[in-house]
Design a protein around this motif. Structure first.
Motif, PDB file in Angstrom:
ATOM      1  N   GLU A   1      80.637  -3.264  38.559  1.00  0.00           N
ATOM      2  CA  GLU A   1      80.806  -4.375  39.495  1.00  0.00           C
ATOM      3  C   GLU A   1      82.089  -4.161  40.290  1.00  0.00           C
ATOM      4  O   GLU A   1      83.023  -3.522  39.814  1.00  0.00           O
ATOM      5  CB  GLU A   1      80.935  -5.693  38.737  1.00  0.00           C
ATOM      6  N   ASN A   2      82.144  -4.725  41.483  1.00  0.00           N
ATOM      7  CA  ASN A   2      83.330  -4.729  42.328  1.00  0.00           C
ATOM      8  C   ASN A   2      83.682  -3.338  42.859  1.00  0.00           C
ATOM      9  O   ASN A   2      84.841  -2.942  42.870  1.00  0.00           O
ATOM     10  CB  ASN A   2      84.519  -5.353  41.590  1.00  0.00           C
ATOM     11  N   HIS A   3      82.677  -2.590  43.291  1.00  0.00           N
ATOM     12  CA  HIS A   3      82.937  -1.318  43.971  1.00  0.00           C
ATOM     13  C   HIS A   3      82.842  -1.545  45.473  1.00  0.00           C
ATOM     14  O   HIS A   3      82.430  -2.604  45.930  1.00  0.00           O
ATOM     15  CB  HIS A   3      81.967  -0.224  43.500  1.00  0.00           C
ATOM     16  N   ARG A   4      83.235  -0.551  46.257  1.00  0.00           N
ATOM     17  CA  ARG A   4      83.271  -0.683  47.717  1.00  0.00           C
ATOM     18  C   ARG A   4      82.170   0.089  48.435  1.00  0.00           C
ATOM     19  O   ARG A   4      82.135   0.132  49.652  1.00  0.00           O
ATOM     20  CB  ARG A   4      84.629  -0.208  48.259  1.00  0.00           C
ATOM     21  N   GLY A   5      81.299   0.740  47.679  1.00  0.00           N
ATOM     22  CA  GLY A   5      80.191   1.450  48.311  1.00  0.00           C
ATOM     23  C   GLY A   5      79.866   2.759  47.623  1.00  0.00           C
ATOM     24  O   GLY A   5      80.672   3.322  46.893  1.00  0.00           O
ATOM     25  N   LEU A   6      78.662   3.227  47.876  1.00  0.00           N
ATOM     26  CA  LEU A   6      78.153   4.471  47.306  1.00  0.00           C
ATOM     27  C   LEU A   6      78.577   5.642  48.190  1.00  0.00           C
ATOM     28  O   LEU A   6      78.357   5.622  49.398  1.00  0.00           O
ATOM     29  CB  LEU A   6      76.626   4.394  47.221  1.00  0.00           C
ATOM     30  N   ILE A   7      79.180   6.658  47.596  1.00  0.00           N
ATOM     31  CA  ILE A   7      79.592   7.856  48.330  1.00  0.00           C
ATOM     32  C   ILE A   7      78.572   8.967  48.136  1.00  0.00           C
ATOM     33  O   ILE A   7      78.110   9.566  49.097  1.00  0.00           O
ATOM     34  CB  ILE A   7      80.991   8.336  47.882  1.00  0.00           C
ATOM     35  N   THR A   8      78.224   9.236  46.873  1.00  0.00           N
ATOM     36  CA  THR A   8      77.318  10.337  46.539  1.00  0.00           C
ATOM     37  C   THR A   8      76.385   9.898  45.424  1.00  0.00           C
ATOM     38  O   THR A   8      76.802   9.227  44.495  1.00  0.00           O
ATOM     39  CB  THR A   8      78.116  11.564  46.027  1.00  0.00           C
ATOM     40  N   PHE A   9      75.117  10.330  45.529  1.00  0.00           N
ATOM     41  CA  PHE A   9      74.196  10.126  44.419  1.00  0.00           C
ATOM     42  C   PHE A   9      73.241  11.314  44.332  1.00  0.00           C
ATOM     43  O   PHE A   9      72.601  11.681  45.308  1.00  0.00           O
ATOM     44  CB  PHE A   9      73.378   8.845  44.563  1.00  0.00           C
ATOM     45  N   THR A  10      73.180  11.921  43.144  1.00  0.00           N
ATOM     46  CA  THR A  10      72.161  12.915  42.803  1.00  0.00           C
ATOM     47  C   THR A  10      71.695  12.571  41.388  1.00  0.00           C
ATOM     48  O   THR A  10      72.206  11.630  40.773  1.00  0.00           O
ATOM     49  CB  THR A  10      72.712  14.366  42.818  1.00  0.00           C
ATOM     50  N   ASP A  11      70.774  13.352  40.853  1.00  0.00           N
ATOM     51  CA  ASP A  11      70.324  13.096  39.485  1.00  0.00           C
ATOM     52  C   ASP A  11      71.375  13.503  38.446  1.00  0.00           C
ATOM     53  O   ASP A  11      71.213  13.232  37.263  1.00  0.00           O
ATOM     54  CB  ASP A  11      68.985  13.783  39.213  1.00  0.00           C
ATOM     55  N   LYS A  12      72.506  14.117  38.906  1.00  0.00           N
ATOM     56  CA  LYS A  12      73.568  14.563  37.996  1.00  0.00           C
ATOM     57  C   LYS A  12      74.931  13.942  38.287  1.00  0.00           C
ATOM     58  O   LYS A  12      75.872  14.157  37.526  1.00  0.00           O
ATOM     59  CB  LYS A  12      73.704  16.079  38.064  1.00  0.00           C
ATOM     60  N   GLU A  13      75.060  13.215  39.404  1.00  0.00           N
ATOM     61  CA  GLU A  13      76.371  12.662  39.769  1.00  0.00           C
ATOM     62  C   GLU A  13      76.218  11.383  40.590  1.00  0.00           C
ATOM     63  O   GLU A  13      75.351  11.274  41.443  1.00  0.00           O
ATOM     64  CB  GLU A  13      77.157  13.684  40.594  1.00  0.00           C
ATOM     65  N   LEU A  14      77.104  10.439  40.310  1.00  0.00           N
ATOM     66  CA  LEU A  14      77.237   9.219  41.109  1.00  0.00           C
ATOM     67  C   LEU A  14      78.716   9.082  41.439  1.00  0.00           C
ATOM     68  O   LEU A  14      79.572   9.247  40.566  1.00  0.00           O
ATOM     69  CB  LEU A  14      76.777   7.998  40.315  1.00  0.00           C
ATOM     70  N   ARG A  15      79.009   8.788  42.697  1.00  0.00           N
ATOM     71  CA  ARG A  15      80.395   8.597  43.127  1.00  0.00           C
ATOM     72  C   ARG A  15      80.479   7.308  43.922  1.00  0.00           C
ATOM     73  O   ARG A  15      79.715   7.102  44.857  1.00  0.00           O
ATOM     74  CB  ARG A  15      80.813   9.772  43.994  1.00  0.00           C
ATOM     75  N   LEU A  16      81.413   6.438  43.522  1.00  0.00           N
ATOM     76  CA  LEU A  16      81.590   5.142  44.166  1.00  0.00           C
ATOM     77  C   LEU A  16      82.996   5.027  44.733  1.00  0.00           C
ATOM     78  O   LEU A  16      83.963   5.504  44.127  1.00  0.00           O
ATOM     79  CB  LEU A  16      81.375   4.011  43.160  1.00  0.00           C
TER      80      LEU A  16
END
Length: 100
Positions: free
Chosen positions: A41-56
């Motif tokens: 909760e309380n993130h500023r947006g999605l930067i990267t998403f793959t089946d091996k990595e998520l970056r917020l």
């Protein structure tokens, strides 16, 4: 100077008013169940998403989650629910572009 003073005021208010610090300090709240489920909760947006990595994007820096078989179950403007095998959760202090 003004930032430090504002930070002190927010800390004091959180303590005196018995409010959660994540609310007063604009910090992310991360709830993790084992290695299979993470709710942020309380993130500023999605930067990267793959089946091996998520970056917020966070207010200060980024949050990187590494693992396998990732699936986003829910995504809202400030909340995300991720499922898969979570191997690593890492705070990155730099914002995109390398500025702090």
């Amino acid at each position: 100077m003004a930032k430090k003073w504002g930070l002190r005021v927010r800390n004091w208010m959180a303590q005196k008013m018995d409010l959660p610090q994540d609310v007063m300090m604009d910090l992310p709240r991360i709830t993790m169940i084992g290695q299979i489920h993470i709710y942020i909760e309380n993130h500023r947006g999605l930067i990267t998403f793959t089946d091996k990595e998520l970056r917020l994007l966070l207010k200060q820096g980024q949050l990187q989650i590494k693992g396998k078989s990732f699936v986003i179950k829910t995504i809202l403007p400030e909340e995300i629910l991720l499922e898969g095998k979570i191997d690593q959760v890492l705070y990155i202090n730099e914002n995109p572009g390398g500025t702090k």
